[in-house]
Design a protein around this motif. Structure first.
Motif, short mmCIF file in Angstrom:
data_model
loop_
_atom_site.label_atom_id
_atom_site.label_comp_id
_atom_site.label_asym_id
_atom_site.label_seq_id
_atom_site.Cartn_x
_atom_site.Cartn_y
_atom_site.Cartn_z
N UNK A 55 0.87 -1.18 0.00
CA UNK A 55 0.00 0.00 0.00
C UNK A 55 0.90 1.22 0.00
N UNK A 56 0.40 2.35 -0.45
CA UNK A 56 1.23 3.53 -0.55
C UNK A 56 2.20 3.45 -1.71
N UNK A 64 6.91 1.68 6.01
CA UNK A 64 6.29 0.81 5.02
C UNK A 64 4.80 0.72 5.32
N UNK A 65 4.01 0.77 4.30
CA UNK A 65 2.56 0.73 4.47
C UNK A 65 2.01 -0.52 3.79
N UNK A 66 1.19 -1.26 4.51
CA UNK A 66 0.59 -2.50 3.99
C UNK A 66 -0.93 -2.44 4.16
N UNK A 67 -1.64 -3.15 3.30
CA UNK A 67 -3.08 -3.29 3.41
C UNK A 67 -3.43 -4.74 3.71
N UNK A 93 -1.85 -1.07 7.74
CA UNK A 93 -0.83 -1.22 8.77
C UNK A 93 0.40 -0.46 8.30
N UNK A 94 0.91 0.42 9.15
CA UNK A 94 2.11 1.20 8.83
C UNK A 94 3.23 0.78 9.77
N UNK A 95 4.35 0.36 9.18
CA UNK A 95 5.50 -0.10 9.95
C UNK A 95 6.52 1.03 10.04
N UNK A 96 6.87 1.42 11.26
CA UNK A 96 7.82 2.51 11.49
C UNK A 96 9.21 1.87 11.67
N UNK A 97 9.97 1.78 10.58
CA UNK A 97 11.26 1.10 10.63
C UNK A 97 12.26 1.82 11.50
#
Length: 360
Positions: free
Chosen positions: A52-53, A277-280, A302-306
């Motif tokens: 996503x994104x 990173x952005x996931x759906x 869901x957004x992952x803040x690396x």
């Protein structure tokens, strides 16, 4: 021995926020935000999410007959694509095919600085990354000015294209004009040359796969973002650390290649260029938290803040915000943590701004 600025954090980049206390939180728009390393790794490894994104909304509007670039493919299709192109990026191939090129271009940039007395590091780094990644892709016969064309294509800030406002129309025209510039000046000449004579590079591989010019353009821009833009920014970031930390610089200069790579991977862990990173979710997910699991429903984001996952004390140990190349890690993919597995354009990472104006 750890090195840093003595203030408890060696970070140079201000992302505009403090690390939250909760490993998983929810934003006002309903997006699930993950700051915990183990949870983020589980999301990336699991089959229940898709990209996503990163402009995927625009890509999804393309005709179904056009094959999506690798960045926008998921599951077995994505893994197979990565497997087929992995041979262009192995350490052995770098040594045998690209190292001499890297050295030559780097020496040309150093000579430029010596002659002029000074030069913007971002330009020097971009020339290096364009030259090397262009060789891997097969973009060797383009017109002069590729750096400017790529800078226009990946601006500091992206606007939202649309037909309902003057600003939307501006970005729609600008986006399509930039696509056309790169295609006419760089990709089309390369494709024509490769149709006459195949080479051992990405464009030849895509032609053998039966890809159209439009599909090759998409792949070239994806690899340009993942290889050229992010490499430029990481070179600048690494130089910023080295030029402002005498102990780290001395260690780097005295080190062999393996130890230098350890230093660079530690910097990438600390300050990932692509920080989010952005996931759906395509299926229900359970994200583990200290208070019990939370459920992500299909269709939610869901957004992952690396930058947070890679400084999770539970994964990296004490002093996670310090530069410590000797740090003992339990990372599966490598010392850079989840940043070592990303290939996202740097400019899509929000809040990329220096903590001070005295960069490199």
């Amino acid at each position: 021995m750890p090195v840093g600025d003595g203030r408890g954090s060696a970070r140079k980049v201000d992302r505009g926020r403090e690390r939250p206390g909760c490993p998983v939180s929810r934003a006002a728009d309903g997006t699930w935000q993950v700051h915990d390393y183990a949870v983020a790794r589980e999301v990336l490894r699991g089959p229940g999410t898709v990209q996503a994104g990163l402009g995927i909304e625009t890509v999804e509007k393309l005709p179904a007959r056009i094959r999506r670039p690798v960045l926008y493919r998921d599951g077995p299709e994505h893994r197979e694509h990565r497997r087929q192109t992995a041979r262009f990026f192995t350490p052995r191939r770098v040594d045998e095919h690209y190292r001499a090129l890297m050295v030559r271009i780097a020496e040309e940039q150093v000579a430029r600085v010596r002659e002029a007395g000074e030069a913007p590091l971002s330009e020097l780094a971009f020339e290096l990354s364009i030259g090397v990644v262009g060789e891997v892709i097969g973009l060797r016969r383009g017109r002069p000015g590729v750096r400017r064309r790529l800078e226009r294509f990946f601006p500091e800030e992206f606007g939202e294209p649309g037909l309902t406002s003057a600003r939307g129309l501006y970005w729609l025209v600008r986006q399509n004009a930039n696509w056309l510039r790169v295609y006419l000046a760089d990709v089309r000449p390369a494709v024509r040359a490769h149709r006459r004579h195949r080479c051992d590079d990405l464009i030849s591989h895509l032609l053998d796969e039966g890809c159209s010019d439009a599909e090759i353009l998409g792949e070239c821009l994806t690899f340009a973002a993942a290889g050229m833009v992010t490499t430029r920014e990481f070179i600048c970031l690494a130089a910023w650390h080295l030029f402002t930390d005498d102990a780290l610089l001395a260690r780097y200069r005295a080190a062999d290649e393996a130890e230098r790579l350890a230093v660079l991977e530690e910097l990438l862990r600390l300050e990932p260029v692509a920080a989010r990173l952005r996931r759906r979710a395509t299926a229900g997910l359970e994200l583990r938290t200290p208070r019990g699991p939370v459920t992500v429903r299909p269709g939610e984001y869901v957004e992952l803040f690396l930058d947070d996952t890679n400084t999770d004390p539970g994964a990296v140990g004490a002093d996670p915000l310090r530069v410590d190349p000797d740090r003992v890690l339990d990372f599966g993919p490598g010392r850079a943590g989840l940043a070592g597995r990303t290939a996202a354009p740097a400019r899509t990472s929000p809040s990329w701004r220096p903590m001070s104006s005295s960069a490199v």
